[in-house]
Enzyme design. Structure first.
Site, PDB file in Angstrom:
ATOM      1  N   LYS A 199       0.811  -1.216   0.000  1.00 52.35           N
ATOM      2  CA  LYS A 199       0.000   0.000   0.000  1.00 52.35           C
ATOM      3  C   LYS A 199       0.847   1.271   0.000  1.00 52.35           C
ATOM      4  O   LYS A 199       0.576   2.208  -0.752  1.00 52.35           O
ATOM      5  CB  LYS A 199      -0.930  -0.022   1.217  1.00 52.35           C
ATOM      6  CG  LYS A 199      -1.775   1.212   1.388  1.00 52.35           C
ATOM      7  CD  LYS A 199      -2.779   1.007   2.507  1.00 52.35           C
ATOM      8  CE  LYS A 199      -2.103   0.815   3.865  1.00 52.35           C
ATOM      9  NZ  LYS A 199      -1.510   2.055   4.383  1.00 52.35           N
ATOM     10  N   ARG A 221      -9.342   3.811   9.098  1.00 49.36           N
ATOM     11  CA  ARG A 221      -9.082   2.387   9.335  1.00 49.36           C
ATOM     12  C   ARG A 221     -10.280   1.682   9.943  1.00 49.36           C
ATOM     13  O   ARG A 221     -10.290   0.451  10.042  1.00 49.36           O
ATOM     14  CB  ARG A 221      -7.887   2.209  10.282  1.00 49.36           C
ATOM     15  CG  ARG A 221      -6.542   2.393   9.616  1.00 49.36           C
ATOM     16  CD  ARG A 221      -5.426   2.047  10.574  1.00 49.36           C
ATOM     17  NE  ARG A 221      -5.329   0.612  10.833  1.00 49.36           N
ATOM     18  CZ  ARG A 221      -4.584   0.068  11.779  1.00 49.36           C
ATOM     19  NH1 ARG A 221      -3.873   0.831  12.573  1.00 49.36           N
ATOM     20  NH2 ARG A 221      -4.530  -1.240  11.929  1.00 49.36           N
ATOM     21  N   ARG A 229      10.697  -8.882   5.871  1.00 48.98           N
ATOM     22  CA  ARG A 229      10.904  -7.435   5.763  1.00 48.98           C
ATOM     23  C   ARG A 229      11.935  -6.984   6.797  1.00 48.98           C
ATOM     24  O   ARG A 229      11.851  -7.343   7.958  1.00 48.98           O
ATOM     25  CB  ARG A 229       9.558  -6.743   6.001  1.00 48.98           C
ATOM     26  CG  ARG A 229       9.520  -5.347   5.470  1.00 48.98           C
ATOM     27  CD  ARG A 229       8.109  -4.940   5.193  1.00 48.98           C
ATOM     28  NE  ARG A 229       7.465  -4.444   6.393  1.00 48.98           N
ATOM     29  CZ  ARG A 229       6.323  -3.742   6.367  1.00 48.98           C
ATOM     30  NH1 ARG A 229       5.721  -3.498   5.241  1.00 48.98           N
ATOM     31  NH2 ARG A 229       5.799  -3.317   7.477  1.00 48.98           N
ATOM     32  N   ARG A 283      12.076  -5.001  12.581  1.00 50.64           N
ATOM     33  CA  ARG A 283      11.294  -4.154  13.480  1.00 50.64           C
ATOM     34  C   ARG A 283      10.422  -5.010  14.373  1.00 50.64           C
ATOM     35  O   ARG A 283       9.970  -6.073  13.972  1.00 50.64           O
ATOM     36  CB  ARG A 283      10.381  -3.220  12.663  1.00 50.64           C
ATOM     37  CG  ARG A 283      11.035  -1.931  12.298  1.00 50.64           C
ATOM     38  CD  ARG A 283      10.089  -0.945  11.665  1.00 50.64           C
ATOM     39  NE  ARG A 283       8.742  -1.456  11.400  1.00 50.64           N
ATOM     40  CZ  ARG A 283       7.794  -0.750  10.803  1.00 50.64           C
ATOM     41  NH1 ARG A 283       8.033   0.466  10.401  1.00 50.64           N
ATOM     42  NH2 ARG A 283       6.602  -1.250  10.586  1.00 50.64           N
ATOM     43  N   ARG A 339      -1.274  -7.935  14.087  1.00 51.00           N
ATOM     44  CA  ARG A 339      -1.586  -6.817  13.191  1.00 51.00           C
ATOM     45  C   ARG A 339      -2.587  -7.232  12.123  1.00 51.00           C
ATOM     46  O   ARG A 339      -3.516  -6.487  11.807  1.00 51.00           O
ATOM     47  CB  ARG A 339      -0.307  -6.317  12.506  1.00 51.00           C
ATOM     48  CG  ARG A 339       0.612  -5.553  13.430  1.00 51.00           C
ATOM     49  CD  ARG A 339       1.981  -5.410  12.832  1.00 51.00           C
ATOM     50  NE  ARG A 339       2.007  -4.503  11.683  1.00 51.00           N
ATOM     51  CZ  ARG A 339       2.989  -4.478  10.782  1.00 51.00           C
ATOM     52  NH1 ARG A 339       3.995  -5.315  10.863  1.00 51.00           N
ATOM     53  NH2 ARG A 339       2.959  -3.615   9.808  1.00 51.00           N
TER      54      ARG A 339
END
Ligand SMILES: [Zn+2]
Length: 211
Positions: free
Chosen positions: A9, A83, A122, A155, A166
């Site tokens: 996104k 959201r 990632r 992270r 998440r």
């Protein structure tokens, strides 16, 4: 722009904004900037909660977005907001009060198992903040930042338990939001599993055909 974590996104929002020469407003970036500028501000405290995968009061988020949007008297790519349906309702009221509107809602659809794989591979640069999307087998080989050569790290919110949390939060909040935008005819659902160029072309074609 809507899409779960790992859907591409952010990347696509930036490309669309550049292509149509409009500002790219990412709520994530706005919150991170607030956190750096004034860690004691309400916005920064909200940012800290969001960074840990949690949620903040919708009116706080709406205030930040309204303050930023007021600065732009043009079309924008809004990335990361609303959201929730409650945020969407607040946003709709605010837009109406200032005589503006949402033209299209682009949703990048990627199945959960692919998202888990993408997010698990990632890594973020310690020096320049670049987010590297690696192949899973390369993720822990000590590969350096492709942009500046410094070390990459994982992270907190790209760790497995955080990833599941998440995605679950995202899904529970956005399912009703998607239903809302399907009902209003504003939703453009795009297959996010294509190559980044394929996704970009698909979004451009859809937007151009619809406006
Ligand atoms: Zn770097």
């Amino acid at each position: 722009m809507m899409g779960p974590p790992g859907s591409g996104k952010g990347t696509q929002s930036a490309r669309i904004a550049e292509h149509f020469r409009v500002p790219h407003l990412s709520t994530g970036a706005l919150f991170r900037a607030a956190l750096e500028n004034d860690p004691e501000s309400d916005v920064a405290k909200a940012a800290a909660v969001i960074t840990n995968g949690g949620l903040v009061d919708d009116s706080v988020v709406m205030d930040v977005v309204a303050a930023v949007l007021t600065e732009y008297d043009c079309n924008v790519v809004l990335d990361g907001f609303p959201r929730t349906t409650h945020q969407a309702d607040l946003f709709e009221h605010w837009l109406f009060s200032v005589g503006r509107q949402i033209d299209k809602v682009v949703f990048l659809h990627v199945p959960n198992d692919e998202l888990v794989e993408r997010l698990g591979a990632r890594r973020t640069c310690k020096a320049c903040g670049y987010i590297a999307s690696l192949r899973l087998e390369d993720a822990d080989t000590g590969i350096p930042c492709p942009r500046c050569g410094e070390d990459l790290y994982r992270r907190e919110d790209d760790r497995p338990t955080a990833i599941s949390r998440r995605l679950a939060i995202y899904e529970s909040l956005t399912a009703p939001l998607l239903a809302k935008y399907i009902a209003t005819g504003q939703l453009l659902s795009i297959d996010g599993t294509q190559s980044p160029d394929g996704v970009f072309k698909n979004i451009c074609d859809s937007i151009t055909n619809q406006i």
